[in-house]
Scaffold this motif. Structure first.
Motif, PDB file in Angstrom:
ATOM      1  N   PHE A   1     -33.593  20.553   8.176  1.00  0.00           N
ATOM      2  CA  PHE A   1     -32.776  20.421   6.660  1.00  0.00           C
ATOM      3  C   PHE A   1     -32.403  19.214   6.424  1.00  0.00           C
ATOM      4  O   PHE A   1     -32.372  18.669   5.310  1.00  0.00           O
ATOM      5  CB  PHE A   1     -31.447  21.355   6.700  1.00  0.00           C
ATOM      6  N   GLY A   2     -32.364  18.148   7.675  1.00  0.00           N
ATOM      7  CA  GLY A   2     -31.877  16.884   7.187  1.00  0.00           C
ATOM      8  C   GLY A   2     -33.187  15.844   7.341  1.00  0.00           C
ATOM      9  O   GLY A   2     -32.804  14.550   7.289  1.00  0.00           O
ATOM     10  N   GLY A   3     -34.502  16.290   7.430  1.00  0.00           N
ATOM     11  CA  GLY A   3     -35.815  15.341   7.698  1.00  0.00           C
ATOM     12  C   GLY A   3     -35.572  14.590   8.818  1.00  0.00           C
ATOM     13  O   GLY A   3     -35.866  13.629   9.065  1.00  0.00           O
ATOM     14  N   ASP A   4     -35.287  15.218  10.063  1.00  0.00           N
ATOM     15  CA  ASP A   4     -35.103  14.585  11.373  1.00  0.00           C
ATOM     16  C   ASP A   4     -36.279  13.873  11.584  1.00  0.00           C
ATOM     17  O   ASP A   4     -37.342  14.476  11.557  1.00  0.00           O
ATOM     18  CB  ASP A   4     -34.526  15.415  12.295  1.00  0.00           C
ATOM     19  N   PRO A   5     -36.535  12.660  12.396  1.00  0.00           N
ATOM     20  CA  PRO A   5     -37.689  12.078  12.920  1.00  0.00           C
ATOM     21  C   PRO A   5     -38.643  13.098  13.757  1.00  0.00           C
ATOM     22  O   PRO A   5     -39.620  12.884  13.868  1.00  0.00           O
ATOM     23  CB  PRO A   5     -37.227  10.808  13.479  1.00  0.00           C
ATOM     24  N   LEU A   6     -37.783  13.897  14.398  1.00  0.00           N
ATOM     25  CA  LEU A   6     -38.675  14.958  15.180  1.00  0.00           C
ATOM     26  C   LEU A   6     -39.783  15.661  14.617  1.00  0.00           C
ATOM     27  O   LEU A   6     -40.611  16.191  15.085  1.00  0.00           O
ATOM     28  CB  LEU A   6     -37.658  16.045  16.093  1.00  0.00           C
ATOM     29  N   TYR A   7     -39.246  15.848  13.196  1.00  0.00           N
ATOM     30  CA  TYR A   7     -40.316  16.449  12.473  1.00  0.00           C
ATOM     31  C   TYR A   7     -41.279  15.667  11.782  1.00  0.00           C
ATOM     32  O   TYR A   7     -42.446  16.139  11.012  1.00  0.00           O
ATOM     33  CB  TYR A   7     -39.765  17.187  11.343  1.00  0.00           C
ATOM     34  N   ARG A   8     -41.624  14.312  12.133  1.00  0.00           N
ATOM     35  CA  ARG A   8     -42.486  13.701  11.606  1.00  0.00           C
ATOM     36  C   ARG A   8     -44.084  13.801  12.124  1.00  0.00           C
ATOM     37  O   ARG A   8     -45.228  13.850  11.265  1.00  0.00           O
ATOM     38  CB  ARG A   8     -42.166  11.993  11.919  1.00  0.00           C
ATOM     39  N   ASN A   9     -44.239  14.097  13.364  1.00  0.00           N
ATOM     40  CA  ASN A   9     -45.368  14.661  14.051  1.00  0.00           C
ATOM     41  C   ASN A   9     -45.247  15.611  14.818  1.00  0.00           C
ATOM     42  O   ASN A   9     -45.387  15.775  16.184  1.00  0.00           O
ATOM     43  CB  ASN A   9     -46.004  13.453  14.780  1.00  0.00           C
TER      44      ASN A   9
ATOM     45  N   MET B   1     -36.971  20.659   3.978  1.00  0.00           N
ATOM     46  CA  MET B   1     -36.872  19.634   2.771  1.00  0.00           C
ATOM     47  C   MET B   1     -36.652  20.495   1.719  1.00  0.00           C
ATOM     48  O   MET B   1     -35.848  19.745   0.705  1.00  0.00           O
ATOM     49  CB  MET B   1     -38.289  18.833   2.752  1.00  0.00           C
ATOM     50  N   LEU B   2     -37.294  21.369   1.048  1.00  0.00           N
ATOM     51  CA  LEU B   2     -37.201  22.071  -0.126  1.00  0.00           C
ATOM     52  C   LEU B   2     -35.714  22.787  -0.116  1.00  0.00           C
ATOM     53  O   LEU B   2     -35.142  22.679  -1.370  1.00  0.00           O
ATOM     54  CB  LEU B   2     -38.244  23.179  -0.191  1.00  0.00           C
ATOM     55  N   THR B   3     -35.329  23.348   0.914  1.00  0.00           N
ATOM     56  CA  THR B   3     -33.971  23.770   0.824  1.00  0.00           C
ATOM     57  C   THR B   3     -32.932  22.686   0.801  1.00  0.00           C
ATOM     58  O   THR B   3     -31.977  22.847  -0.142  1.00  0.00           O
ATOM     59  CB  THR B   3     -33.505  24.415   2.563  1.00  0.00           C
ATOM     60  N   ALA B   4     -33.065  21.373   1.422  1.00  0.00           N
ATOM     61  CA  ALA B   4     -32.348  20.532   1.148  1.00  0.00           C
ATOM     62  C   ALA B   4     -32.192  20.103  -0.328  1.00  0.00           C
ATOM     63  O   ALA B   4     -31.030  19.670  -0.786  1.00  0.00           O
ATOM     64  CB  ALA B   4     -32.467  19.324   2.162  1.00  0.00           C
ATOM     65  N   ALA B   5     -33.303  19.631  -0.785  1.00  0.00           N
ATOM     66  CA  ALA B   5     -33.570  19.306  -2.069  1.00  0.00           C
ATOM     67  C   ALA B   5     -32.741  20.375  -3.141  1.00  0.00           C
ATOM     68  O   ALA B   5     -32.265  19.908  -4.057  1.00  0.00           O
ATOM     69  CB  ALA B   5     -35.212  19.074  -2.556  1.00  0.00           C
TER      70      ALA B   5
ATOM     71  N   PHE C   1     -26.192  21.976  -6.806  1.00  0.00           N
ATOM     72  CA  PHE C   1     -25.063  21.531  -7.067  1.00  0.00           C
ATOM     73  C   PHE C   1     -25.036  20.606  -8.363  1.00  0.00           C
ATOM     74  O   PHE C   1     -23.891  20.431  -9.002  1.00  0.00           O
ATOM     75  CB  PHE C   1     -24.515  20.846  -5.875  1.00  0.00           C
ATOM     76  N   MET C   2     -25.953  19.547  -8.454  1.00  0.00           N
ATOM     77  CA  MET C   2     -25.931  18.782  -9.524  1.00  0.00           C
ATOM     78  C   MET C   2     -26.033  19.860 -10.944  1.00  0.00           C
ATOM     79  O   MET C   2     -25.353  19.116 -11.931  1.00  0.00           O
ATOM     80  CB  MET C   2     -27.082  17.939  -9.578  1.00  0.00           C
ATOM     81  N   MET C   3     -26.917  20.525 -10.679  1.00  0.00           N
ATOM     82  CA  MET C   3     -27.058  21.835 -12.220  1.00  0.00           C
ATOM     83  C   MET C   3     -25.757  22.378 -12.397  1.00  0.00           C
ATOM     84  O   MET C   3     -25.395  22.607 -13.369  1.00  0.00           O
ATOM     85  CB  MET C   3     -28.062  22.551 -11.846  1.00  0.00           C
ATOM     86  N   LEU C   4     -24.885  22.729 -11.374  1.00  0.00           N
ATOM     87  CA  LEU C   4     -23.694  23.471 -11.506  1.00  0.00           C
ATOM     88  C   LEU C   4     -22.770  22.626 -12.112  1.00  0.00           C
ATOM     89  O   LEU C   4     -21.928  23.203 -12.766  1.00  0.00           O
ATOM     90  CB  LEU C   4     -23.296  24.003 -10.019  1.00  0.00           C
ATOM     91  N   ALA C   5     -22.790  21.287 -11.710  1.00  0.00           N
ATOM     92  CA  ALA C   5     -21.778  20.522 -12.205  1.00  0.00           C
ATOM     93  C   ALA C   5     -22.140  20.229 -13.431  1.00  0.00           C
ATOM     94  O   ALA C   5     -21.177  20.044 -14.466  1.00  0.00           O
ATOM     95  CB  ALA C   5     -21.777  19.106 -11.333  1.00  0.00           C
ATOM     96  N   VAL C   6     -23.346  19.979 -14.050  1.00  0.00           N
ATOM     97  CA  VAL C   6     -23.721  19.739 -15.422  1.00  0.00           C
ATOM     98  C   VAL C   6     -23.422  21.091 -16.035  1.00  0.00           C
ATOM     99  O   VAL C   6     -22.981  20.972 -17.331  1.00  0.00           O
ATOM    100  CB  VAL C   6     -25.264  19.398 -15.278  1.00  0.00           C
ATOM    101  N   LYS C   7     -23.892  22.041 -15.813  1.00  0.00           N
ATOM    102  CA  LYS C   7     -23.573  23.571 -16.418  1.00  0.00           C
ATOM    103  C   LYS C   7     -22.041  23.660 -16.573  1.00  0.00           C
ATOM    104  O   LYS C   7     -21.540  24.054 -17.868  1.00  0.00           O
ATOM    105  CB  LYS C   7     -24.306  24.533 -15.568  1.00  0.00           C
ATOM    106  N   THR C   8     -21.291  23.438 -15.669  1.00  0.00           N
ATOM    107  CA  THR C   8     -19.890  23.444 -15.894  1.00  0.00           C
ATOM    108  C   THR C   8     -19.344  22.416 -16.735  1.00  0.00           C
ATOM    109  O   THR C   8     -18.505  22.947 -17.821  1.00  0.00           O
ATOM    110  CB  THR C   8     -19.148  23.388 -14.383  1.00  0.00           C
ATOM    111  N   SER C   9     -19.790  21.408 -16.870  1.00  0.00           N
ATOM    112  CA  SER C   9     -19.321  20.537 -17.865  1.00  0.00           C
ATOM    113  C   SER C   9     -19.886  20.995 -19.390  1.00  0.00           C
ATOM    114  O   SER C   9     -19.097  20.817 -20.226  1.00  0.00           O
ATOM    115  CB  SER C   9     -19.870  18.975 -17.314  1.00  0.00           C
ATOM    116  N   TRP C  10     -20.929  20.941 -19.386  1.00  0.00           N
ATOM    117  CA  TRP C  10     -21.678  21.504 -20.460  1.00  0.00           C
ATOM    118  C   TRP C  10     -21.170  22.855 -21.146  1.00  0.00           C
ATOM    119  O   TRP C  10     -20.721  22.923 -22.400  1.00  0.00           O
ATOM    120  CB  TRP C  10     -23.204  21.833 -20.358  1.00  0.00           C
ATOM    121  N   ASP C  11     -20.784  23.801 -20.268  1.00  0.00           N
ATOM    122  CA  ASP C  11     -20.214  25.102 -20.712  1.00  0.00           C
ATOM    123  C   ASP C  11     -18.830  24.675 -21.162  1.00  0.00           C
ATOM    124  O   ASP C  11     -18.436  25.392 -22.231  1.00  0.00           O
ATOM    125  CB  ASP C  11     -19.905  26.053 -19.624  1.00  0.00           C
ATOM    126  N   ARG C  12     -18.044  23.874 -20.624  1.00  0.00           N
ATOM    127  CA  ARG C  12     -16.607  23.325 -21.141  1.00  0.00           C
ATOM    128  C   ARG C  12     -16.641  22.697 -22.404  1.00  0.00           C
ATOM    129  O   ARG C  12     -15.861  23.012 -23.180  1.00  0.00           O
ATOM    130  CB  ARG C  12     -15.820  22.763 -19.973  1.00  0.00           C
TER     131      ARG C  12
END
Length: 778
Positions: free
Chosen positions: A52-60, A74-78, A84-95
């Motif tokens: 989930f953190g892109g550790d060097p062990l996963y490079r090869n 990587m997809l999960t982390a992204a 979280f970004m969308m939730l913050a934006v949506k909360t601000s937009w909804d308010r």
């Protein structure tokens, strides 16, 4: 949780599961072979988390499964960061959207009932302002995309007023506590006096207060003048209105040959008190000889009695409301011989019950009481009446269709407001205004300008009184002998011209309706705290027109006739608005009774009789709501009813209904009609004859039910009488009871049989109400 949040969470969980699954499998392969057991598995799981953190062990990575774990990690982390970004934006937009919202409804404080009310009232956006600790309970109810749920400190109006939006259309104070709703409304009103921006934002908003405390709702102006123009609604009020609109208790009492409506209410909370007021203000049919009787039962009898005397004293002027009985309804059951039940049982002997309403606050206790009452009915044949059990979780406010007028359990009192409940509200307002405007015309012509007040200038109490008169149109039409259509069409008040003409021209019926309307008005004024006095005094709530109907002059009765004319006018407008909507139709009840034994040769006579019956009915068939009433015994009772219903269906008319007013259960009726055993035959042959006869009886009842397109209601007219102990005199009385509720009674006669029917026929009057048609059988 919204559908979007559920979908997002599902995707994240799936990605995490894939990452951990493929990572664990891959690392189990890659780890040195010397490590075995649980340690190797835990190490593999730990290394999987690093994806989930892109550790060097996963490079090869070596194994292909680790490649997949790297990508999904990587997809999960992204996805988490993006979510979280969308939730913050949506909360601000909804308010921000809430702050600038226009033409929306704001619900200040809410529960399932008030939210349902808001949804039924509003087709657009709804904003719910709730205390933070109330949010979790409301989230499952607010999954509709048009609903925004916002946490707010409702104790500080300077905080939550900003969340009302720029131009709300409707502000509903919907918490369950009446006094808190009132204080929040007062606080907002006071703030608008000092802050012009707040005043400008809410100037056009309609303010509604939920007032589950009926006593407080009546004295709203005394609580604070700032509440003088707030409309109110209550959960108990809506439940009571729905139940008494859906169930015609006066007609149930009439069918059961009762002189008055007697309703027992178990559990005297705010819903029960609303029901008592609704009963007091609505059940005033001229067909009843006495005013309604309400028996109340509660374990806090003295406290309830005190509450009634202090806050609902007027109800006792409107109906007979004795002191509450101090009983624990959970003690009801088959054994009612305990002395504590003596008063209740004696009262029901003097005035048989029309219905029982169970209104305790807990659904589990309500269900327990309902089932024990049912056992008392089935096993002891006591407290026989339809039992309505209030269950908050049942769904809609109204009840199931009442198909057994004798007994049984019917659930009502849910928390979902239906469209037809709102339509009924709109009808009350529309018709209340029309009644007031017609009355103003009368006042202007009589020179009473001091009472000629426009609708918008009326006090909240006067408006409420006029809306109560508007609601009474439903009862008025029932008293006039009309049957309501189903659903929203009921409140449209579309009456066919033939019915209108009959009601206008029938002076006796018009006088009866006028008396019923006057008695309703008196009851409504009593419940509002008014009393009789020789001179009117609005401050002391005294009025000279609260005397008995016969003491009021014809001039003063003009208001009652005016209200009736307003209903007729509303009907004319309804016909123009939608001429294809289901109308109210004139109820015509045709009873049938005759011999137990029929032959195939009688079919022709029955068919001809059915045609003659329809030809004899007093008005065009398409304007009639036909109800066939049969004692449901084998033979003529079923055959004639089936022939009539079949003939009605061939005319392609509005669906007819049927009421089975039977003397006992169907099994008893069948056994009573069996031929006597033939002494010349052995037991086996007699048993075969009996079985054949029973099969024929059951087939006849099935055929009768199949001939019907409407609903079937049943009434066991024996009540608590043992079927095996019924005398001929009682049977004659039962036949007369059937005929007494019919507009036309069809009697089948065969030479040498039918002694009970002939005896009943001799006592029936062929007068204006009870008419008899004889059918001669071969």
């Amino acid at each position: 949780m919204s559908k979007t949040r559920k979908t997002t969470l599902t995707i994240l969980v799936a990605l995490i599961a894939l990452t951990m699954g493929f990572g664990t499998v891959g690392w189990m392969k890659e780890l040195p072979a010397g490590e075995v057991g649980i340690g190797r598995l835990l190490e593999a799981i730990f290394l999987s988390f690093l994806a989930f953190g892109g550790d060097p062990l996963y490079r090869n990575p070596g194994d292909w499964t680790l490649h997949i774990a790297r990508i999904t990690g990587m997809l999960t982390a992204a996805s988490v960061v993006f979510a979280f970004m969308m939730l913050a934006v949506k909360t601000s937009w909804d308010r921000r959207g809430i702050l600038i919202a226009h033409d929306h409804t704001v619900l200040v404080g809410a529960d399932s009932f008030s939210l349902s009310y808001a949804q039924a009232r509003e087709v657009g956006k709804i904003t719910i302002l709730a205390m933070p600790n109330d949010i979790p309970a409301l989230e499952p109810l607010a999954e509709d995309n048009r609903i925004s749920l916002v946490a707010a400190d409702l104790g500080d109006v300077s905080h939550w007023h900003k969340l009302l939006g720029a131009k709300p259309k409707r502000i509903i104070f919907g918490g369950s506590q009446a006094h808190i709703n009132a204080q929040r409304a007062i606080a907002l009103n006071e703030l608008s006096d000092t802050d012009q921006s707040v005043a400008a934002r809410i100037a056009q908003a309609k303010v509604l207060l939920r007032m589950d405390d009926d006593a407080l709702a009546r004295e709203l102006e005394a609580w604070s003048p700032r509440l003088a123009h707030c409309e109110t609604f209550s959960e108990g009020g809506y439940i009571a209105q729905a139940l008494l609109t859906q169930v015609d208790f006066c007609d149930i009492a009439k069918l059961r040959s009762q002189d008055r409506v007697h309703i027992a209410i178990i559990g005297m909370g705010h819903v029960a008190l609303s029901l008592a007021e609704e009963i007091a203000q609505r059940l005033h049919s001229h067909a009843m000889k006495e005013r309604p009787l309400i028996s109340t039962i509660d374990t806090r009898a003295d406290d309830v009695d005190w509450d009634i005397r202090q806050d609902f004293a007027g109800v006792r002027n409107a109906v007979d409301l004795p002191k509450p009985l101090n009983l624990d309804a959970c003690s009801f059951g088959p054994d009612l011989d305990d002395p504590q039940f003596e008063t209740l049982l004696k009262r029901t002997e003097e005035a048989p019950l029309t219905a029982i309403l169970v209104c305790v606050g807990d659904d589990k206790i309500s269900a327990r009481i309902g089932m024990r009452l049912r056992r008392a009915q089935t096993e002891s044949r006591k407290l026989l009446a339809p039992t309505f059990v209030r269950m908050r979780g049942s769904g809609t406010l109204g009840c199931d269709q009442v198909n057994d007028i004798s007994e049984g359990i019917y659930v009502f009192g849910g928390n979902t407001v239906r469209d037809q409940d709102i339509s009924l509200d709109d009808m009350k307002l529309r018709l209340g205004k029309r009644m007031h405007d017609l009355w103003r015309t009368t006042l202007a012509s009589s020179g009473r300008q001091d009472e000629n007040i426009p609708w918008d200038d009326l006090t909240l109490e006067r408006k409420r009184s006029n809306k109560r008169a508007g609601l009474a149109a439903v009862d008025m039409l029932r008293y006039a002998g009309l049957a309501a259509p189903d659903g929203d069409a009921l409140s449209a008040l579309r009456i066919l011209p033939e019915a209108e003409s009959r009601m206008r021209s029938n002076l006796i019926e018009l006088q009866s309706l006028s008396k019923a309307e006057y008695n309703r008005y008196r009851a409504e004024r009593f419940c509002a705290g008014w009393s009789y006095a020789e001179h009117r005094n609005d401050e002391r709530r005294e009025h000279p027109l609260l005397e008995s109907h016969y003491k009021v002059t014809a001039k003063e009765r003009a208001k009652d006739v005016s209200n009736f004319m307003a209903v007729i006018k509303e009907s004319e407008i309804a016909r123009q608005r939608n001429e294809h909507a289901s109308p109210w139709r004139t109820v015509v009840r045709v009873g049938v009774m005759g011999p137990l034994v029929m032959s195939d040769a009688d079919d022709i006579a029955l068919k001809q009789a059915a045609q003659d019956i329809l030809a004899r009915l007093p008005q065009p068939l398409e304007t009639i709501h036909l109800e066939v009433i049969t004692p449901n015994a084998p033979g003529f009772d079923r055959a004639m009813a089936q022939a009539l219903l079949t003939e009605w269906r061939t005319r392609r008319l509005h669906a007819a209904d049927m009421i089975k007013m039977q003397a006992g259960k169907v099994s008893y009726l069948h056994n009573a009609a069996l031929p006597w055993p033939d002494s010349k035959l052995d037991e086996v042959k007699n048993a075969a004859i009996k079985r054949t006869a029973l099969n024929r009886f059951e087939a006849a009842e099935t055929a009768l039910d199949s001939a019907l397109r409407g609903r079937i209601r049943t009434l066991d007219i024996l009540g608590d009488i043992d079927p095996l102990a019924v005398t001929d005199e009682q049977r004659i009385g039962h036949a007369i009871q059937v005929a007494s509720v019919c507009d036309l009674t069809v009697v089948g006669l065969r030479e040498g049989s039918g002694s009970i029917t002939r005896a009943a026929l001799a006592q029936m009057s062929d007068g204006e109400r009870v008419k008899v048609m004889e059918v001669t059988l071969g």
